[in-house]
Scaffold this motif. Structure first.
Motif, PDB file in Angstrom:
ATOM      1  N   ARG A  56       0.848  -1.191   0.000  1.00  0.00           N
ATOM      2  CA  ARG A  56       0.000   0.000   0.000  1.00  0.00           C
ATOM      3  C   ARG A  56       0.884   1.242   0.000  1.00  0.00           C
ATOM      4  N   SER A 101       1.244   5.522   0.581  1.00  0.00           N
ATOM      5  CA  SER A 101       0.603   6.629   1.281  1.00  0.00           C
ATOM      6  C   SER A 101       1.508   7.843   1.247  1.00  0.00           C
ATOM      7  N   ARG A 102       0.861   9.036   1.257  1.00  0.00           N
ATOM      8  CA  ARG A 102       1.657  10.258   1.208  1.00  0.00           C
ATOM      9  C   ARG A 102       2.203  10.627   2.591  1.00  0.00           C
ATOM     10  N   GLY A 133      -0.697   6.845   7.116  1.00  0.00           N
ATOM     11  CA  GLY A 133      -1.430   5.991   6.169  1.00  0.00           C
ATOM     12  C   GLY A 133      -0.979   4.545   6.203  1.00  0.00           C
ATOM     13  N   VAL A 134       0.252   4.295   6.609  1.00  0.00           N
ATOM     14  CA  VAL A 134       0.750   2.925   6.616  1.00  0.00           C
ATOM     15  C   VAL A 134       1.181   2.494   8.019  1.00  0.00           C
TER      16      VAL A 134
END
Lengths: 373, 288
Positions: free
Chosen positions: A291, A293-294, A298-299
């Motif tokens: 995945r 993420s910016r 997010g991770v």
């Protein structure tokens, strides 16, 4: 008419050429009406295996049964199997009708029956009314269908296909994959298909055997091979995968903790069982399991996470990939680029957070080079 | 400018072939044809007529020799094909690499010595005091020496031997180009070995068979040395007649007429052969 007797059964078939073992002790059985694929890299012994089933080569040991009867001593012209050759091997000296009727003529079927059956089978493959035309007037895909019709008119118990799509261009190959599958279910005949192209095998087959160095690594459905590969070779060969070499540091119920030579810490799942602390292992992660993420949040919930710099964007439509370099360990990873548009503006040099679940990290004991390529 | 250049190059490259054709083939034949139409009516007096051709028609010996040369050549061609085909098949399909080169070379080696020496070789083997005769006597199979020279079988042996290479080369070339998977496919579809030969191998090899047959037939029909040496004075080969008209009898007029009849005969038989097998000359020659 369902019976328990499989159409094709191989019992510990082996084949040696001088001191080279092409096929080693392979056993499998194919139930009636199955589309069975043998997938493997070139030189893995799949062609030899197919030629043994067709009867062109004699196994060094083992037995071969078709509909429960041993055919090991039956010559190829008497075996109830037909083969579609890699380059189709249509007879250029005959017209299409004569090609399709060739097998029936050899059986001594009378002329009017041959004509009827040829017409019928050509209709079934969607080529009605071409019987009088020469082979050279057909396109690649049509030749393919004639080659199949030529075999199917004999109503073989098993149809063998030796990478028949290899010579076609990409667009036609995609089309023929679907068409072959349709023909197979229409004729309801057992197909044994060999290929080195995983997408052909995955799309068409009910059962796939992955072959490497003369042995079957794993036999199962496309989903099983993709989600639960049983060996490192299958994990690397079927689908894309990032591969890391690591050593197990800790083993818990929740999974394994490993460290790579660069010091990267990974969390994963023991794919086959039996791994212990200190073992050298190969770790596989699919690009599509990662995945992006910016931001770090997010991770953060994922058991494996890191920050990477975009080394390259390999744009290929729906199959686009990013090549990331992990900032901490320097390891390279390929990550599938989600097609939601969110990461469309990513370019070389950008920093991005990435991470993946330990359940999607499959770990296998390292035995030499499991890839073989 | 560029087209003028390429035109010039085309004609220059064609020139050797044209010169060869015109000076060595067409001109002599035109001359010979004119000579064959001359009838000698007195010393250095000639009239234009078909009298020389009439001589041929009225003399049964000429007729018979003509026909005999034709059917012997056809027989030699068929025999060469029957022997050459399995050899070619073996070389093209059943051997690989070194063995292939070696066996091909073995067909070629006899052609390193001249035809005369090769024919003498056969004479040494076949004559009354020759190798075969002595060997049979040694085995006790025959009581006295036997003569195996100077009969049709000896001529046939010599002709087949001389022309074998010219049959094998085009056959190997065409059989080489036959994809092995076609044979396998035939076998896989239930065909017997004979059916594969008849339906797949021979149709594929047809251009090679026809071009080989044409060359062997022409060579046999025009052969002079082999029939004369192995067949002796009874050989009755048409080229022998032409030779004797030109050289022994100084009858160039009749000799020319014979020459033209032989040309007509070979063209006719090749034409009939092509029609019977459904091949065209262009297709056959382009393939090999």
């Amino acid at each position: 008419m369902l019976t328990d007797v499989p159409d094709l059964q191989c019992r510990s078939i082996s084949k040696s050429f001088d001191d080279f073992k092409a096929v080693k002790d392979v056993s499998f059985s194919v139930p009636q009406g199955t589309f069975f694929s043998i997938l493997g890299p070139s030189g893995c012994g799949k062609t030899t295996l197919l030629r043994m089933i067709a009867g062109f080569q004699k196994p060094t040991s083992g037995d071969l049964l078709i509909k429960g009867k041993s055919v090991i001593d039956v010559p190829p012209n008497k075996r109830p199997v037909s083969m579609v050759f890699q380059h189709l091997a249509l007879f250029p000296m005959m017209n299409i009708g004569a090609n399709v009727g060739f097998g029936l003529r050899q059986r001594g079927v009378n002329r009017s029956d041959i004509e009827k059956q040829v017409t019928r089978v050509l209709e079934r493959v969607g080529l009605a009314g071409v019987a009088e035309r020469p082979i050279s007037s057909l396109s690649g895909g049509q030749k393919q269908r004639v080659a199949i019709a030529r075999c199917m008119v004999l109503e073989p118990d098993v149809l063998l296909l030796d990478e028949p799509l290899g010579a076609l261009d990409l667009k036609l190959r995609e089309h023929m994959k679907i068409e072959l599958k349709q023909l197979q279910s229409e004729f309801n005949t057992t197909f044994v298909y060999i290929t080195h192209d995983q997408s052909e095998a995955l799309v068409m087959s009910e059962q796939i055997a992955v072959m490497n160095n003369g042995v079957f690594e794993q036999t199962g459905t496309a989903k099983e091979l993709y989600y639960e590969p049983q060996t490192a070779f299958v994990a690397g060969f079927v689908g894309e995968a990032n591969r890391f070499a690591a050593t197990i540091k800790n083993r818990a119920d929740s999974g394994l903790q490993m460290t790579t030579a660069q010091g990267q810490v990974l969390h994963g799942t023991d794919a086959v069982g039996g791994l212990a602390v200190g073992d050298m292992v190969n770790v596989f992660v699919r690009p599509e399991a990662v995945r992006l993420s910016r931001n770090a949040e997010g991770v953060s919930g994922l058991s494996n996470a890191g920050q990477g710099k975009v080394e390259n964007v390999l744009f290929n439509g729906a199959n686009s990939q990013l090549i990331l370099r992990d900032q901490q360990s320097g390891a390279e990873m390929s990550v599938a680029l989600p097609q939601t548009g969110e990461f469309r503006d990513l370019s070389r040099g950008d920093l991005i957070h990435f991470g993946w679940e330990h359940l999607q990290t499959r770990v296998y004991a390292a035995t030499g080079d499991p890839h073989g390529h | 400018m560029a087209t003028d250049r390429s035109k010039l190059a085309f004609w220059l490259l064609l020139a050797p072939c044209l010169i060869w054709l015109v000076t060595l083939i067409i001109l002599p034949h035109v001359g010979m044809f004119l000579v064959s139409l001359r009838e000698k009516v007195g010393v250095r007096e000639y009239e234009t007529s078909f009298a020389n051709y009439a001589v041929f028609l009225n003399e049964p010996l000429y007729w018979n020799t003509f026909a005999r040369t034709a059917y012997m050549s056809i027989a030699a061609t068929i025999l060469t094909l029957l022997i050459g085909f399995p050899i070619s098949y073996y070389i093209a399909k059943l051997t690989r690499g070194r063995t292939k080169t070696t066996s091909f070379l073995m067909c070629l080696i006899p052609f390193w010595v001249s035809e005369l020496v090769r024919t003498f070789g056969w004479m040494i083997l076949l004559r009354e005091t020759g190798v075969f005769s002595n060997f049979l006597q040694y085995l006790g199979l025959v009581n006295g020496p036997i003569e195996m020279l100077y009969n049709d079988a000896a001529i046939m042996t010599g002709l087949v031997y001389t022309s074998m290479l010219f049959m094998v080369v085009p056959l190997v070339t065409t059989l080489d180009s036959l994809d092995d998977s076609l044979i396998e496919a035939g076998y896989d579809l239930g065909a017997s070995g004979f059916a594969i030969l008849r339906e797949i191998v021979i149709p594929h090899a047809m251009p090679g068979i026809v071009s080989g047959c044409i060359v062997v037939f022409m060579l046999s029909l025009g052969n002079y040395l082999t029939p004369i040496l192995l067949g002796g004075k009874d050989s009755l080969w048409f080229t022998g007649l032409i030779y004797s008209q030109f050289i022994t009898r100084f009858n160039w007029e009749l000799g020319s007429a014979f020459g033209f009849l032989l040309l007509g005969l070979s063209s006719l038989i090749v034409f009939v052969g092509l029609k019977l097998t459904g091949q065209s000359l262009g297709k056959t020659m382009a393939q090999s």
